[in-house]
Scaffold this motif. Structure first.
Motif, PDB file in Angstrom:
ATOM      1  N   LEU A   1      -2.181   6.564 -38.140  1.00 56.32           N
ATOM      2  CA  LEU A   1      -1.555   6.079 -36.862  1.00 56.32           C
ATOM      3  C   LEU A   1      -0.094   5.483 -37.493  1.00 56.32           C
ATOM      4  N   LEU A   2       0.633   5.888 -36.795  1.00 56.96           N
ATOM      5  CA  LEU A   2       2.311   5.651 -36.899  1.00 56.96           C
ATOM      6  C   LEU A   2       2.740   5.030 -35.678  1.00 56.96           C
ATOM      7  N   GLY A   3       3.566   3.834 -35.682  1.00 57.81           N
ATOM      8  CA  GLY A   3       3.913   3.275 -34.477  1.00 57.81           C
ATOM      9  C   GLY A   3       5.122   2.279 -34.583  1.00 57.81           C
TER      10      GLY A   3
ATOM     11  N   PHE B   1       5.877   2.944 -29.169  1.00 60.57           N
ATOM     12  CA  PHE B   1       5.337   4.153 -29.384  1.00 60.57           C
ATOM     13  C   PHE B   1       4.349   4.195 -30.436  1.00 60.57           C
ATOM     14  N   TYR B   2       3.558   5.112 -30.364  1.00 57.94           N
ATOM     15  CA  TYR B   2       2.431   5.368 -31.621  1.00 57.94           C
ATOM     16  C   TYR B   2       2.199   7.050 -31.456  1.00 57.94           C
ATOM     17  N   TYR B   3       1.666   7.236 -32.530  1.00 60.45           N
ATOM     18  CA  TYR B   3       1.319   8.582 -32.845  1.00 60.45           C
ATOM     19  C   TYR B   3       0.145   8.774 -33.748  1.00 60.45           C
ATOM     20  N   GLY B   4      -0.854   9.527 -33.591  1.00 62.43           N
ATOM     21  CA  GLY B   4      -1.884   9.631 -34.371  1.00 62.43           C
ATOM     22  C   GLY B   4      -1.704  11.002 -35.201  1.00 62.43           C
TER      23      GLY B   4
ATOM     24  N   GLY C   1      -0.954  10.606 -28.978  1.00 63.15           N
ATOM     25  CA  GLY C   1      -0.055   9.657 -28.979  1.00 63.15           C
ATOM     26  C   GLY C   1      -0.128   8.699 -27.684  1.00 63.15           C
ATOM     27  N   GLY C   2       0.893   7.712 -27.699  1.00 65.86           N
ATOM     28  CA  GLY C   2       0.912   6.913 -26.394  1.00 65.86           C
ATOM     29  C   GLY C   2       2.139   5.872 -26.545  1.00 65.86           C
TER      30      GLY C   2
ATOM     31  N   LEU D   1       1.733   7.399 -19.617  1.00 65.15           N
ATOM     32  CA  LEU D   1       0.838   8.693 -19.799  1.00 65.15           C
ATOM     33  C   LEU D   1      -0.466   8.490 -19.259  1.00 65.15           C
ATOM     34  N   MET D   2      -0.954   7.248 -19.119  1.00 61.06           N
ATOM     35  CA  MET D   2      -2.443   6.823 -18.353  1.00 61.06           C
ATOM     36  C   MET D   2      -2.145   6.553 -16.964  1.00 61.06           C
ATOM     37  N   GLY D   3      -0.717   6.351 -16.561  1.00 63.85           N
ATOM     38  CA  GLY D   3      -0.304   5.951 -15.022  1.00 63.85           C
ATOM     39  C   GLY D   3      -0.784   4.726 -14.525  1.00 63.85           C
ATOM     40  N   THR D   4      -1.063   3.710 -15.706  1.00 64.49           N
ATOM     41  CA  THR D   4      -1.254   2.447 -15.384  1.00 64.49           C
ATOM     42  C   THR D   4      -0.283   1.549 -15.286  1.00 64.49           C
ATOM     43  N   ILE D   5      -0.268   0.652 -14.284  1.00 67.50           N
ATOM     44  CA  ILE D   5       0.880  -0.338 -13.848  1.00 67.50           C
ATOM     45  C   ILE D   5       0.148  -1.809 -13.766  1.00 67.50           C
ATOM     46  N   SER D   6       0.303  -2.618 -14.727  1.00 69.59           N
ATOM     47  CA  SER D   6      -0.230  -4.022 -14.474  1.00 69.59           C
ATOM     48  C   SER D   6       0.968  -5.146 -14.283  1.00 69.59           C
TER      49      SER D   6
END
Length: 461
Positions: A188-190, A236-239, A245-246, A273-278
Protein backbone atom coordinates in the motif's frame (compact mmCIF):
# COMPACT_ATOMS: atom_id res chain seq x y z
CA UNK A 1 -10.68 5.29 28.96
CA UNK A 2 -7.33 6.20 27.50
CA UNK A 3 -4.58 3.81 28.43
CA UNK A 4 -1.60 5.03 30.40
CA UNK A 5 0.81 4.56 27.50
CA UNK A 6 -1.41 6.59 25.18
CA UNK A 7 -1.49 9.33 27.81
CA UNK A 8 2.33 9.32 28.04
CA UNK A 9 2.58 9.53 24.24
CA UNK A 10 0.35 12.61 24.24
CA UNK A 11 2.64 14.14 26.87
CA UNK A 12 5.62 13.43 24.58
CA UNK A 13 3.98 15.14 21.61
CA UNK A 14 3.06 18.14 23.77
CA UNK A 15 6.63 18.38 25.10
CA UNK A 16 8.09 18.32 21.58
CA UNK A 17 5.54 20.78 20.18
CA UNK A 18 3.89 18.40 17.69
CA UNK A 19 0.19 18.94 16.95
CA UNK A 20 -1.51 15.56 16.46
CA UNK A 21 -4.83 17.21 15.55
CA UNK A 22 -3.38 18.92 12.47
CA UNK A 23 -3.77 15.83 10.31
CA UNK A 24 -6.37 14.51 7.89
CA UNK A 25 -6.54 11.26 9.86
CA UNK A 26 -7.79 13.26 12.89
CA UNK A 27 -10.56 15.03 10.99
CA UNK A 28 -13.34 13.06 12.74
CA UNK A 29 -11.51 12.47 16.03
CA UNK A 30 -14.05 14.34 18.18
CA UNK A 31 -17.18 12.68 16.80
CA UNK A 32 -15.53 9.24 16.80
CA UNK A 33 -14.60 9.63 20.47
CA UNK A 34 -18.21 10.46 21.37
CA UNK A 35 -19.85 7.83 19.15
CA UNK A 36 -17.35 4.96 18.84
CA UNK A 37 -15.98 4.64 22.35
CA UNK A 38 -15.13 1.01 23.23
CA UNK A 39 -16.96 -0.77 26.03
CA UNK A 40 -14.93 -3.13 28.26
CA UNK A 41 -15.38 -6.88 28.18
CA UNK A 42 -14.81 -9.07 31.20
CA UNK A 43 -12.48 -7.99 33.98
CA UNK A 44 -9.21 -6.21 33.26
CA UNK A 45 -6.57 -4.79 35.59
CA UNK A 46 -3.74 -2.46 34.51
CA UNK A 47 -0.72 -1.43 36.59
CA UNK A 48 1.49 1.32 35.17
CA UNK A 49 4.40 3.40 36.30
CA UNK A 50 6.59 6.23 35.07
CA UNK A 51 9.71 4.68 36.57
CA UNK A 52 12.00 7.51 35.47
CA UNK A 53 11.45 10.73 33.59
CA UNK A 54 12.24 8.87 30.33
CA UNK A 55 11.04 5.31 30.93
CA UNK A 56 7.51 3.96 31.54
CA UNK A 57 6.11 0.48 32.01
CA UNK A 58 2.62 -1.00 31.99
CA UNK A 59 1.30 -4.47 32.87
CA UNK A 60 -2.20 -5.63 32.02
CA UNK A 61 -4.10 -8.75 33.11
CA UNK A 62 -7.59 -9.65 31.94
CA UNK A 63 -10.08 -12.47 31.61
CA UNK A 64 -12.60 -12.95 28.81
CA UNK A 65 -13.15 -16.68 28.86
CA UNK A 66 -9.37 -17.17 29.07
CA UNK A 67 -6.72 -15.32 31.04
CA UNK A 68 -4.67 -12.97 28.88
CA UNK A 69 -2.52 -9.92 29.35
CA UNK A 70 0.22 -7.71 27.97
CA UNK A 71 3.52 -6.10 28.93
CA UNK A 72 4.41 -2.62 27.61
CA UNK A 73 7.56 -0.50 27.70
CA UNK A 74 8.12 3.07 26.53
CA UNK A 75 11.29 5.12 26.25
CA UNK A 76 11.49 8.84 25.43
CA UNK A 77 14.61 10.86 24.73
CA UNK A 78 12.74 13.90 26.08
CA UNK A 79 12.41 13.98 29.88
CA UNK A 80 8.75 13.68 30.87
CA UNK A 81 9.20 14.25 34.58
CA UNK A 82 6.69 17.09 34.48
CA UNK A 83 3.91 14.63 33.56
CA UNK A 84 1.36 13.79 36.25
CA UNK A 85 1.65 10.02 36.39
CA UNK A 86 -0.11 9.24 39.68
CA UNK A 87 -3.61 7.91 39.03
CA UNK A 88 -5.01 9.82 42.02
CA UNK A 89 -3.69 13.14 40.65
CA UNK A 90 -4.17 12.85 36.88
CA UNK A 91 -6.89 15.33 35.81
CA UNK A 92 -9.87 13.27 34.71
CA UNK A 93 -10.59 15.39 31.60
CA UNK A 94 -7.11 14.53 30.26
CA UNK A 95 -8.03 10.84 30.34
CA UNK A 96 -11.79 10.71 29.89
CA UNK A 97 -13.00 13.79 27.98
CA UNK A 98 -14.05 12.97 24.42
CA UNK A 99 -14.60 16.51 23.14
CA UNK A 100 -11.20 18.18 22.80
CA UNK A 101 -11.07 21.69 21.30
CA UNK A 102 -8.45 22.32 18.66
CA UNK A 103 -5.20 23.83 19.86
CA UNK A 104 -4.17 27.09 18.28
CA UNK A 105 -1.51 26.84 15.62
CA UNK A 106 1.98 27.92 16.71
CA UNK A 107 3.23 31.26 15.40
CA UNK A 108 6.72 30.23 14.39
CA UNK A 109 7.32 33.42 12.44
CA UNK A 110 6.58 35.54 15.53
CA UNK A 111 8.59 33.37 17.87
CA UNK A 112 11.60 33.49 15.58
CA UNK A 113 11.95 29.73 15.52
CA UNK A 114 14.04 28.39 12.64
CA UNK A 115 12.33 26.08 10.18
CA UNK A 116 15.37 23.87 9.74
CA UNK A 117 17.83 22.36 12.14
CA UNK A 118 18.09 18.80 13.33
CA UNK A 119 16.14 17.66 16.38
CA UNK A 120 17.04 14.48 18.19
CA UNK A 121 13.71 13.94 19.94
CA UNK A 122 12.44 10.38 19.70
CA UNK A 123 10.15 7.78 21.27
CA UNK A 124 10.20 3.97 21.27
CA UNK A 125 7.26 1.83 22.39
CA UNK A 126 6.78 -1.94 22.50
CA UNK A 127 3.95 -4.20 23.67
CA UNK A 128 3.84 -7.99 23.96
CA UNK A 129 0.46 -9.72 24.17
CA UNK A 130 0.26 -12.99 26.09
CA UNK A 131 -0.44 -15.87 25.56
CA UNK A 132 -0.93 -15.03 21.87
CA UNK A 133 2.72 -13.89 21.57
CA UNK A 134 1.71 -10.96 19.39
CA UNK A 135 4.17 -8.07 19.36
CA UNK A 136 3.56 -4.48 18.32
CA UNK A 137 6.14 -1.70 18.17
CA UNK A 138 6.23 2.02 17.47
CA UNK A 139 9.17 4.33 16.78
CA UNK A 140 8.76 8.10 16.44
CA UNK A 141 11.64 10.31 15.35
CA UNK A 142 11.57 14.09 15.05
CA UNK A 143 13.86 15.27 12.27
CA UNK A 144 13.07 19.00 12.45
CA UNK A 145 10.39 21.25 13.89
CA UNK A 146 8.14 20.55 10.91
CA UNK A 147 9.21 17.03 9.91
CA UNK A 148 8.59 13.75 11.72
CA UNK A 149 9.11 10.08 10.85
CA UNK A 150 7.00 7.27 12.32
CA UNK A 151 7.38 3.51 11.97
CA UNK A 152 4.92 0.96 13.39
CA UNK A 153 4.96 -2.82 13.11
CA UNK A 154 2.91 -5.83 14.23
CA UNK A 155 4.19 -9.41 14.42
CA UNK A 156 1.60 -12.20 14.61
CA UNK A 157 1.36 -15.66 13.14
CA UNK A 158 -2.25 -15.06 12.16
CA UNK A 159 -1.27 -12.24 9.79
CA UNK A 160 -0.14 -12.80 6.24
CA UNK A 161 3.65 -13.13 6.01
CA UNK A 162 3.76 -13.23 9.81
CA UNK A 163 3.25 -9.50 10.29
CA UNK A 164 3.03 -6.07 8.74
CA UNK A 165 4.93 -2.79 8.84
CA UNK A 166 3.79 0.79 8.22
CA UNK A 167 6.07 3.76 7.63
CA UNK A 168 4.89 7.35 7.65
CA UNK A 169 6.52 10.72 6.97
CA UNK A 170 4.67 13.77 8.33
CA UNK A 171 5.35 17.38 7.37
CA UNK A 172 3.43 19.97 9.41
CA UNK A 173 3.77 23.61 8.38
CA UNK A 174 0.89 24.82 10.52
CA UNK A 175 -1.18 26.26 7.70
CA UNK A 176 -1.04 22.91 5.93
CA UNK A 177 0.13 19.37 6.70
CA UNK A 178 1.18 16.59 4.31
CA UNK A 179 1.69 12.89 5.05
CA UNK A 180 3.13 10.07 2.99
CA UNK A 181 2.75 6.41 3.99
CA UNK A 182 3.82 2.99 2.81
CA UNK A 183 2.77 -0.42 4.14
CA UNK A 184 3.97 -3.95 3.49
CA UNK A 185 0.35 -5.16 3.65
CA UNK A 186 -0.62 -5.30 -0.02
CA UNK A 187 2.19 -2.93 -0.98
CA UNK A 188 0.00 0.00 0.00
CA UNK A 189 1.13 3.52 -0.92
CA UNK A 190 -0.78 6.60 0.15
CA UNK A 191 -0.74 10.33 0.71
CA UNK A 192 -2.78 12.69 2.90
CA UNK A 193 -3.05 16.45 2.96
CA UNK A 194 -4.86 19.00 5.12
CA UNK A 195 -5.13 22.75 4.56
CA UNK A 196 -6.36 25.23 7.17
CA UNK A 197 -7.86 28.66 6.56
CA UNK A 198 -9.76 31.20 8.59
CA UNK A 199 -9.62 31.69 12.34
CA UNK A 200 -6.10 31.84 13.75
CA UNK A 201 -4.46 30.95 10.41
CA UNK A 202 -4.57 34.60 9.30
CA UNK A 203 -2.24 35.57 12.17
CA UNK A 204 0.44 32.95 11.53
CA UNK A 205 2.70 35.12 9.40
CA UNK A 206 1.67 38.57 10.65
CA UNK A 207 2.09 40.55 13.81
CA UNK A 208 -1.49 41.83 13.77
CA UNK A 209 -3.70 41.21 16.75
CA UNK A 210 -7.51 40.97 16.97
CA UNK A 211 -9.40 44.23 17.39
CA UNK A 212 -9.79 45.50 20.92
CA UNK A 213 -12.80 47.03 22.57
CA UNK A 214 -13.58 50.62 21.60
CA UNK A 215 -16.22 53.10 22.52
CA UNK A 216 -18.58 51.95 19.78
CA UNK A 217 -18.70 48.37 21.13
CA UNK A 218 -16.79 46.81 18.23
CA UNK A 219 -14.91 44.57 20.64
CA UNK A 220 -18.15 43.07 21.94
CA UNK A 221 -19.29 42.12 18.45
CA UNK A 222 -15.92 40.51 17.74
CA UNK A 223 -16.17 38.54 20.97
CA UNK A 224 -19.72 37.37 20.36
CA UNK A 225 -19.21 36.13 16.79
CA UNK A 226 -18.18 32.54 16.15
CA UNK A 227 -14.39 32.28 15.92
CA UNK A 228 -13.21 29.03 14.38
CA UNK A 229 -10.99 27.34 11.84
CA UNK A 230 -11.94 25.71 8.54
CA UNK A 231 -9.95 22.69 7.36
CA UNK A 232 -10.15 20.83 4.05
CA UNK A 233 -8.18 17.78 3.01
CA UNK A 234 -8.02 14.55 1.04
CA UNK A 235 -6.32 11.17 1.05
CA UNK A 236 -5.32 8.82 -1.76
CA UNK A 237 -4.06 5.25 -1.47
CA UNK A 238 -3.21 2.47 -3.92
CA UNK A 239 -2.35 -1.19 -3.39
CA UNK A 240 0.46 -2.19 -5.73
CA UNK A 241 -0.12 -5.91 -5.18
CA UNK A 242 -3.91 -6.16 -5.43
CA UNK A 243 -4.16 -3.30 -7.98
CA UNK A 244 -6.90 -1.45 -6.11
CA UNK A 245 -7.10 2.03 -4.73
CA UNK A 246 -9.31 4.51 -2.97
CA UNK A 247 -9.69 8.11 -1.99
CA UNK A 248 -11.73 10.43 0.21
CA UNK A 249 -12.14 14.16 0.70
CA UNK A 250 -13.36 15.99 3.78
CA UNK A 251 -13.86 19.33 5.44
CA UNK A 252 -14.20 20.46 9.05
CA UNK A 253 -15.18 23.56 10.97
CA UNK A 254 -14.24 23.77 14.64
CA UNK A 255 -14.26 26.62 17.12
CA UNK A 256 -11.03 27.61 18.85
CA UNK A 257 -10.41 28.02 22.59
CA UNK A 258 -10.54 31.81 22.19
CA UNK A 259 -14.19 31.55 21.16
CA UNK A 260 -16.36 32.69 24.08
CA UNK A 261 -19.48 30.86 22.96
CA UNK A 262 -20.41 27.20 22.73
CA UNK A 263 -17.60 24.97 21.36
CA UNK A 264 -18.69 22.99 18.32
CA UNK A 265 -17.23 20.82 15.57
CA UNK A 266 -18.87 19.95 12.24
CA UNK A 267 -17.34 17.65 9.60
CA UNK A 268 -18.27 16.19 6.22
CA UNK A 269 -16.38 13.41 4.43
CA UNK A 270 -17.06 11.99 0.96
CA UNK A 271 -15.81 8.71 -0.53
CA UNK A 272 -16.61 9.10 -4.25
CA UNK A 273 -15.61 5.55 -5.21
CA UNK A 274 -17.88 3.92 -2.61
CA UNK A 275 -20.54 6.63 -2.91
CA UNK A 276 -20.62 7.29 0.85
CA UNK A 277 -21.28 10.73 2.36
CA UNK A 278 -20.91 11.24 6.11
CA UNK A 279 -21.88 14.23 8.25
CA UNK A 280 -21.07 14.62 11.92
CA UNK A 281 -21.75 17.35 14.45
CA UNK A 282 -20.44 17.62 18.01
CA UNK A 283 -21.11 20.35 20.54
CA UNK A 284 -19.92 20.97 24.07
CA UNK A 285 -23.26 22.12 25.47
CA UNK A 286 -21.75 23.03 28.84
CA UNK A 287 -18.95 22.26 31.23
CA UNK A 288 -20.69 18.98 32.11
CA UNK A 289 -22.33 17.86 28.85
CA UNK A 290 -21.24 17.09 25.28
CA UNK A 291 -23.46 15.85 22.44
CA UNK A 292 -22.72 14.35 19.01
CA UNK A 293 -24.62 13.01 16.01
CA UNK A 294 -23.61 11.40 12.72
CA UNK A 295 -25.43 10.57 9.50
CA UNK A 296 -24.09 8.30 6.74
CA UNK A 297 -25.70 8.04 3.32
CA UNK A 298 -24.80 5.92 0.28
CA UNK A 299 -25.85 7.27 -3.12
CA UNK A 300 -25.65 3.84 -4.79
CA UNK A 301 -27.83 1.81 -2.41
CA UNK A 302 -29.80 4.64 -0.78
CA UNK A 303 -28.99 3.19 2.64
CA UNK A 304 -28.44 5.48 5.60
CA UNK A 305 -27.00 5.05 9.05
CA UNK A 306 -27.24 7.37 12.00
CA UNK A 307 -25.90 7.50 15.53
CA UNK A 308 -26.20 9.85 18.49
CA UNK A 309 -23.98 10.10 21.54
CA UNK A 310 -23.76 11.91 24.85
CA UNK A 311 -21.15 12.61 27.49
CA UNK A 312 -22.41 13.74 30.91
CA UNK A 313 -20.00 14.64 33.70
CA UNK A 314 -20.73 14.35 37.42
CA UNK A 315 -19.84 17.15 39.79
CA UNK A 316 -17.54 16.37 42.66
CA UNK A 317 -19.16 19.13 44.70
CA UNK A 318 -22.45 17.25 44.75
CA UNK A 319 -21.26 15.36 47.88
CA UNK A 320 -18.38 17.31 49.20
CA UNK A 321 -20.53 20.44 49.66
CA UNK A 322 -23.00 18.59 51.87
CA UNK A 323 -20.16 17.42 54.08
CA UNK A 324 -18.76 20.94 54.31
CA UNK A 325 -22.16 22.32 55.23
CA UNK A 326 -22.44 19.80 58.06
CA UNK A 327 -19.04 20.86 59.40
CA UNK A 328 -19.78 24.59 59.36
CA UNK A 329 -20.40 25.74 62.97
CA UNK A 330 -23.70 27.35 63.76
CA UNK A 331 -23.26 31.12 64.11
CA UNK A 332 -23.71 32.50 67.62
CA UNK A 333 -26.76 34.65 68.06
CA UNK A 334 -25.70 38.23 68.75
CA UNK A 335 -28.95 39.01 70.56
CA UNK A 336 -28.45 38.78 74.36
CA UNK A 337 -30.42 36.12 76.18
CA UNK A 338 -33.19 37.55 78.39
CA UNK A 339 -33.30 36.71 82.04
CA UNK A 340 -36.26 35.03 83.69
CA UNK A 341 -37.36 38.27 85.37
CA UNK A 342 -37.26 40.19 82.13
CA UNK A 343 -39.25 37.53 80.37
CA UNK A 344 -41.95 38.05 82.98
CA UNK A 345 -41.76 41.83 82.56
CA UNK A 346 -41.60 41.54 78.76
CA UNK A 347 -38.51 43.71 78.46
CA UNK A 348 -34.80 43.32 77.67
CA UNK A 349 -31.84 43.78 79.99
CA UNK A 350 -30.13 46.50 78.11
CA UNK A 351 -31.68 47.08 74.72
CA UNK A 352 -29.21 48.13 72.07
CA UNK A 353 -29.23 51.66 70.87
CA UNK A 354 -31.67 52.15 67.99
CA UNK A 355 -30.03 52.27 64.61
CA UNK A 356 -31.28 54.16 61.69
CA UNK A 357 -31.38 51.36 59.17
CA UNK A 358 -32.50 53.74 56.47
CA UNK A 359 -29.08 55.41 56.55
CA UNK A 360 -27.21 52.09 56.28
CA UNK A 361 -29.24 49.98 53.90
CA UNK A 362 -30.24 51.32 50.49
CA UNK A 363 -33.92 51.44 49.60
CA UNK A 364 -35.42 48.31 48.04
CA UNK A 365 -35.55 49.99 44.64
CA UNK A 366 -31.79 50.58 44.68
CA UNK A 367 -31.12 46.98 45.71
CA UNK A 368 -33.22 45.70 42.84
CA UNK A 369 -31.33 47.90 40.39
CA UNK A 370 -28.00 46.67 41.72
CA UNK A 371 -29.03 43.02 41.47
CA UNK A 372 -30.50 43.47 38.01
CA UNK A 373 -27.91 42.72 35.34
CA UNK A 374 -28.30 42.91 31.61
CA UNK A 375 -27.67 39.59 29.92
CA UNK A 376 -25.06 39.40 27.17
CA UNK A 377 -26.02 38.69 23.57
CA UNK A 378 -24.56 35.19 23.73
CA UNK A 379 -26.57 34.37 26.86
CA UNK A 380 -29.79 35.53 25.20
CA UNK A 381 -29.09 33.35 22.15
CA UNK A 382 -28.50 30.32 24.38
CA UNK A 383 -31.61 30.96 26.52
CA UNK A 384 -29.65 31.21 29.75
CA UNK A 385 -28.47 33.72 32.30
CA UNK A 386 -24.93 34.96 32.56
CA UNK A 387 -22.63 33.16 34.94
CA UNK A 388 -23.14 34.51 38.49
CA UNK A 389 -20.46 36.49 40.30
CA UNK A 390 -18.46 37.06 37.13
CA UNK A 391 -17.33 40.54 36.28
CA UNK A 392 -17.40 41.33 32.60
CA UNK A 393 -14.16 43.25 32.91
CA UNK A 394 -12.33 40.20 34.28
CA UNK A 395 -11.19 37.75 31.58
CA UNK A 396 -12.67 34.28 31.79
CA UNK A 397 -10.44 31.62 33.27
CA UNK A 398 -9.32 28.62 31.30
CA UNK A 399 -11.48 25.57 31.88
CA UNK A 400 -8.43 23.35 31.72
CA UNK A 401 -6.98 24.77 34.93
CA UNK A 402 -6.31 22.39 37.79
CA UNK A 403 -8.95 23.99 40.02
CA UNK A 404 -11.57 23.52 37.33
CA UNK A 405 -10.58 19.91 36.71
CA UNK A 406 -10.99 19.02 40.38
CA UNK A 407 -14.75 19.52 40.22
CA UNK A 408 -15.22 16.35 38.13
CA UNK A 409 -15.70 12.97 39.79
CA UNK A 410 -16.83 10.84 36.84
CA UNK A 411 -18.45 10.77 33.42
CA UNK A 412 -21.31 8.83 31.84
CA UNK A 413 -21.08 8.09 28.11
CA UNK A 414 -23.95 6.76 26.02
CA UNK A 415 -24.63 6.13 22.34
CA UNK A 416 -27.49 4.82 20.19
CA UNK A 417 -27.56 3.82 16.50
CA UNK A 418 -30.24 2.93 13.94
CA UNK A 419 -30.00 -0.77 14.86
CA UNK A 420 -31.14 0.04 18.44
CA UNK A 421 -27.75 -0.87 19.81
CA UNK A 422 -26.92 1.03 22.98
CA UNK A 423 -23.50 1.56 24.50
CA UNK A 424 -23.17 2.68 28.11
CA UNK A 425 -19.94 3.53 29.88
CA UNK A 426 -19.34 4.94 33.35
CA UNK A 427 -15.79 6.12 34.10
CA UNK A 428 -14.36 7.77 37.17
CA UNK A 429 -11.97 7.50 40.07
CA UNK A 430 -12.26 5.87 43.49
CA UNK A 431 -9.38 6.78 45.80
CA UNK A 432 -6.27 5.93 43.75
CA UNK A 433 -8.01 3.66 41.23
CA UNK A 434 -9.39 4.64 37.83
CA UNK A 435 -12.32 2.50 36.75
CA UNK A 436 -14.34 1.97 33.60
CA UNK A 437 -17.64 0.06 33.80
CA UNK A 438 -19.59 -0.47 30.60
CA UNK A 439 -22.04 -2.60 28.67
CA UNK A 440 -23.27 -3.05 25.11
CA UNK A 441 -27.06 -3.56 24.86
CA UNK A 442 -29.15 -4.76 21.91
CA UNK A 443 -32.74 -3.56 22.33
CA UNK A 444 -33.96 -5.78 19.47
CA UNK A 445 -33.20 -8.88 21.54
CA UNK A 446 -35.05 -8.26 24.77
CA UNK A 447 -34.66 -11.90 25.81
CA UNK A 448 -30.89 -11.35 26.23
CA UNK A 449 -30.17 -7.64 25.64
CA UNK A 450 -26.73 -7.47 27.30
CA UNK A 451 -24.19 -8.40 24.64
CA UNK A 452 -21.07 -7.40 26.58
CA UNK A 453 -20.34 -6.38 30.15
CA UNK A 454 -16.98 -5.48 31.60
CA UNK A 455 -14.95 -3.62 34.20
CA UNK A 456 -11.48 -2.13 33.79
CA UNK A 457 -9.37 -0.86 36.69
CA UNK A 458 -6.16 1.14 36.26
CA UNK A 459 -3.53 2.21 38.75
CA UNK A 460 -0.44 4.22 37.95
CA UNK A 461 2.40 5.69 39.96
Amino acid sequence: MREFMDYIQSVFYAATGWNRDNSYSSLNATSDALLNFPTPRGLRLTLSSLATSQFATSYQLGTVGIVDGSVSYLYSTVPLGHAIAQSEKIPLPDLLRSYRPLAELPRRAEEGQPEGGLIKDGLAYGRLYLPASMLEALVVRRISRTLQFQLSAVSDQKLRNGGTMLGMVQYDKGRYAVEGLASTDGGLLGARALYNFGGDVAHLDTQTQPATTNGNGTGNSERERIFGRFSAGAEFYYGTLNKSGGMSVGTRFATLPTHKGTPLTATMTVNPLMGTISWSYAVMAGSYCSLASRMDFNVYSYESDWAVGMELWRKRAAWSINQELEEVPTPVNATPERSFQEKLELELDSPPLPLDTAEILPPPESVAQLNKKERSFQAKMEWRLDDPDVDATVPATNENDDDHDEQYSGVLKARLDQHLRVGLLWEGRVKSLLFSLGSSIDLRRLDSPFRTLGLEVQFSA
